[in-house]
Design a protein around this motif. Structure first.
Motif, PDB file in Angstrom:
ATOM      1  N   SER A   7       0.831  -1.212   0.000  1.00 33.86           N
ATOM      2  CA  SER A   7       0.000   0.000   0.000  1.00 33.86           C
ATOM      3  C   SER A   7       0.862   1.258   0.000  1.00 33.86           C
ATOM      4  CB  SER A   7      -0.897   0.024   1.247  1.00 33.86           C
ATOM      5  OG  SER A   7      -0.141   0.385   2.388  1.00 33.86           O
ATOM      6  N   ASP A   8       0.202   2.352  -0.212  1.00 32.28           N
ATOM      7  CA  ASP A   8       0.806   3.675   0.001  1.00 32.28           C
ATOM      8  C   ASP A   8       2.139   3.890  -0.727  1.00 32.28           C
ATOM      9  OD1 ASP A   8      -1.021   5.039   2.200  1.00 32.28           O
ATOM     10  OD2 ASP A   8      -0.838   2.930   2.736  1.00 32.28           O
ATOM     11  N   SER A   9       2.137   3.568  -2.007  1.00 34.10           N
ATOM     12  CA  SER A   9       3.323   3.878  -2.814  1.00 34.10           C
ATOM     13  C   SER A   9       3.262   5.314  -3.332  1.00 34.10           C
ATOM     14  CB  SER A   9       3.442   2.900  -3.977  1.00 34.10           C
ATOM     15  OG  SER A   9       2.190   2.696  -4.589  1.00 34.10           O
ATOM     16  N   GLY A  45      -4.505   0.515  -1.337  1.00 35.66           N
ATOM     17  CA  GLY A  45      -4.840   1.934  -1.312  1.00 35.66           C
ATOM     18  C   GLY A  45      -3.668   2.884  -1.419  1.00 35.66           C
ATOM     19  N   ASP A  46      -3.945   4.032  -2.017  1.00 34.50           N
ATOM     20  CA  ASP A  46      -2.941   5.073  -2.241  1.00 34.50           C
ATOM     21  C   ASP A  46      -1.731   4.543  -3.012  1.00 34.50           C
ATOM     22  OD1 ASP A  46      -4.696   6.726  -0.989  1.00 34.50           O
ATOM     23  OD2 ASP A  46      -3.422   7.219   0.725  1.00 34.50           O
ATOM     24  N   ILE A  47      -1.987   3.633  -3.926  1.00 34.89           N
ATOM     25  CA  ILE A  47      -0.952   3.185  -4.857  1.00 34.89           C
ATOM     26  C   ILE A  47      -0.567   4.394  -5.724  1.00 34.89           C
ATOM     27  CG2 ILE A  47      -0.497   1.701  -6.877  1.00 34.89           C
ATOM     28  CD1 ILE A  47      -0.563   0.263  -4.062  1.00 34.89           C
ATOM     29  N   GLY A  83      -7.855   3.908  -1.864  1.00 37.63           N
ATOM     30  CA  GLY A  83      -7.356   4.721  -0.762  1.00 37.63           C
ATOM     31  C   GLY A  83      -7.992   6.094  -0.817  1.00 37.63           C
ATOM     32  N   ASN A  84      -7.615   6.977   0.085  1.00 42.14           N
ATOM     33  CA  ASN A  84      -8.197   8.320   0.020  1.00 42.14           C
ATOM     34  C   ASN A  84      -7.613   9.143  -1.122  1.00 42.14           C
ATOM     35  OD1 ASN A  84      -6.006   7.972   1.914  1.00 42.14           O
ATOM     36  ND2 ASN A  84      -6.136  10.165   2.289  1.00 42.14           N
ATOM     37  N   HIS A  85      -6.531   8.653  -1.752  1.00 41.74           N
ATOM     38  CA  HIS A  85      -5.963   9.360  -2.896  1.00 41.74           C
ATOM     39  C   HIS A  85      -6.359   8.764  -4.243  1.00 41.74           C
ATOM     40  CE1 HIS A  85      -2.843  11.996  -0.880  1.00 41.74           C
ATOM     41  NE2 HIS A  85      -3.264  11.254   0.116  1.00 41.74           N
ATOM     42  N   ALA A 117      -8.724  -3.068   4.298  1.00 36.25           N
ATOM     43  CA  ALA A 117      -9.194  -1.752   3.860  1.00 36.25           C
ATOM     44  C   ALA A 117      -8.022  -0.785   3.895  1.00 36.25           C
ATOM     45  CB  ALA A 117     -10.322  -1.248   4.763  1.00 36.25           C
ATOM     46  N   HIS A 118      -8.165   0.336   3.187  1.00 36.14           N
ATOM     47  CA  HIS A 118      -7.080   1.315   3.260  1.00 36.14           C
ATOM     48  C   HIS A 118      -6.975   1.877   4.673  1.00 36.14           C
ATOM     49  CE1 HIS A 118      -4.117   4.155   2.055  1.00 36.14           C
ATOM     50  NE2 HIS A 118      -4.864   5.187   2.389  1.00 36.14           N
ATOM     51  N   GLY A 119      -8.134   2.157   5.281  1.00 36.21           N
ATOM     52  CA  GLY A 119      -8.120   2.489   6.703  1.00 36.21           C
ATOM     53  C   GLY A 119      -8.375   3.946   7.043  1.00 36.21           C
ATOM     54  N   GLY A 196      -3.824   0.114   5.585  1.00 34.80           N
ATOM     55  CA  GLY A 196      -2.694   0.925   5.157  1.00 34.80           C
ATOM     56  C   GLY A 196      -2.831   2.315   5.746  1.00 34.80           C
ATOM     57  N   HIS A 197      -2.525   3.307   4.944  1.00 36.40           N
ATOM     58  CA  HIS A 197      -2.798   4.718   5.222  1.00 36.40           C
ATOM     59  C   HIS A 197      -1.838   5.426   6.169  1.00 36.40           C
ATOM     60  CE1 HIS A 197      -5.024   8.423   5.172  1.00 36.40           C
ATOM     61  NE2 HIS A 197      -5.248   8.371   6.462  1.00 36.40           N
ATOM     62  N   THR A 198      -1.493   4.824   7.305  1.00 36.16           N
ATOM     63  CA  THR A 198      -0.665   5.570   8.269  1.00 36.16           C
ATOM     64  C   THR A 198       0.801   5.637   7.850  1.00 36.16           C
ATOM     65  OG1 THR A 198      -0.202   3.580   9.534  1.00 36.16           O
ATOM     66  CG2 THR A 198      -2.084   4.897  10.243  1.00 36.16           C
TER      67      THR A 198
HETATM   68 MN   LIG Z   1      -4.072   7.146   2.651  1.00 45.67          MN
END
Ligand SMILES: [Mn+2]
Length: 248
Positions: A7-9, A45-47, A83-85, A117-119, A196-198
């Motif tokens: 996640s979060d790349s 998420g937020d890939i 994700g949120n992005h 979940a992305h979180g 993910g996310h944090t």
């Molecule tokens: Mn995020």
């Protein structure tokens, strides 16, 4: 069965530990490795630092990533959790043979219920993060946003997304890496909650259940693997991992 998670790349953003292109190369390396080992890949998420789908336009700077993901997904089952992005997906990601889940993905492994979940929605997220998710989840704002020229739209997104990331890194360095919402999920019967996310990698027990925070592919370079017997969190650049076994 091996479930790979990453996640979060935040591809497209050059504010990580390494420039986006370098992180992408490492990601392709990761995909090559996962290809010979994984049964399932979850992109948590937020890939993308920003993803928006137009009817006739796809962002060129993501071409190589999309191509590699398409190749990967043609041989290994792949899931994309928003994700949120990057939750605004509208058919193109699916056309790469990737299953899309806007909110969360659940999977049963060896009788255990796993929650992915992305979180961001499970935490009291910062305003910037909320703003991006709000724009990307509201039909009217999506419609309005899609009228903006894509080059300008991506510049706006870059600005909002940087603001969001700066604020989250200040506010969200979580003293408690597990949100209360995870406890509720455990009480509902899930054996694993993976979020993910944090950007903070974390793997530990909650009673006999397991909580996993997948860290990032931005500063820390983590991925995780879930099997019938254990859960492992990897630090890719440091060649190290933490593994814990299922207790029940
Ligand atoms: Mn995020």
């Amino acid at each position: 069965m091996k479930i790979y998670l990453i996640s979060d790349s935040h591809f497209g953003s050059d504010r990580g530990k390494l420039p986006s292109r370098k992180r992408e190369e490492l990601f392709f390396e990761f995909l090559r490795m996962a290809r010979s080992d994984a049964d399932l890949l979850i992109l948590l998420g937020d890939i993308f630092d920003f993803w928006f789908e137009y009817k006739h336009v796809i962002p060129g700077h993501y071409f190589h990533i999309l191509k590699e993901l398409h190749d990967f997904a043609s041989s290994i089952e792949t899931h994309f959790v928003g994700g949120n992005h990057d939750l605004w997906v509208d058919g193109f990601i699916e056309s790469l043979n990737i299953s899309v889940h806007r909110e969360s993905f659940e999977f049963e492994l060896d009788g255990r219920k796993l929650f992915f979940a992305h979180g961001d929605k499970l935490r009291n997220t910062d305003l910037g993060g909320k703003t991006v998710r709000m724009i990307l989840s509201n039909k009217v704002s999506i419609g309005l946003f899609s009228l903006i020229h894509p080059d300008i739209a991506y510049e706006i997104a870059r600005f909002v997304s940087n603001a969001s990331r700066n604020r989250s890194s200040k506010e969200e360095a979580p003293s408690n890496p597990m949100p209360n919402a995870a406890v509720e999920l455990f009480e509902e019967g899930y054996s694993l909650v993976a979020l993910g996310h944090t950007h903070v990698p974390y793997l530990d027990y909650w009673n006999d259940k397991i909580f996993l925070s997948t860290g990032d592919w931005y500063n820390v370079f983590n991925y995780a693997v879930v099997t019938e017997s254990e859960v492992s969190l990897y630090w890719y650049l440091e060649n190290r991992k933490k593994t814990i076994k299922w207790k029940s």
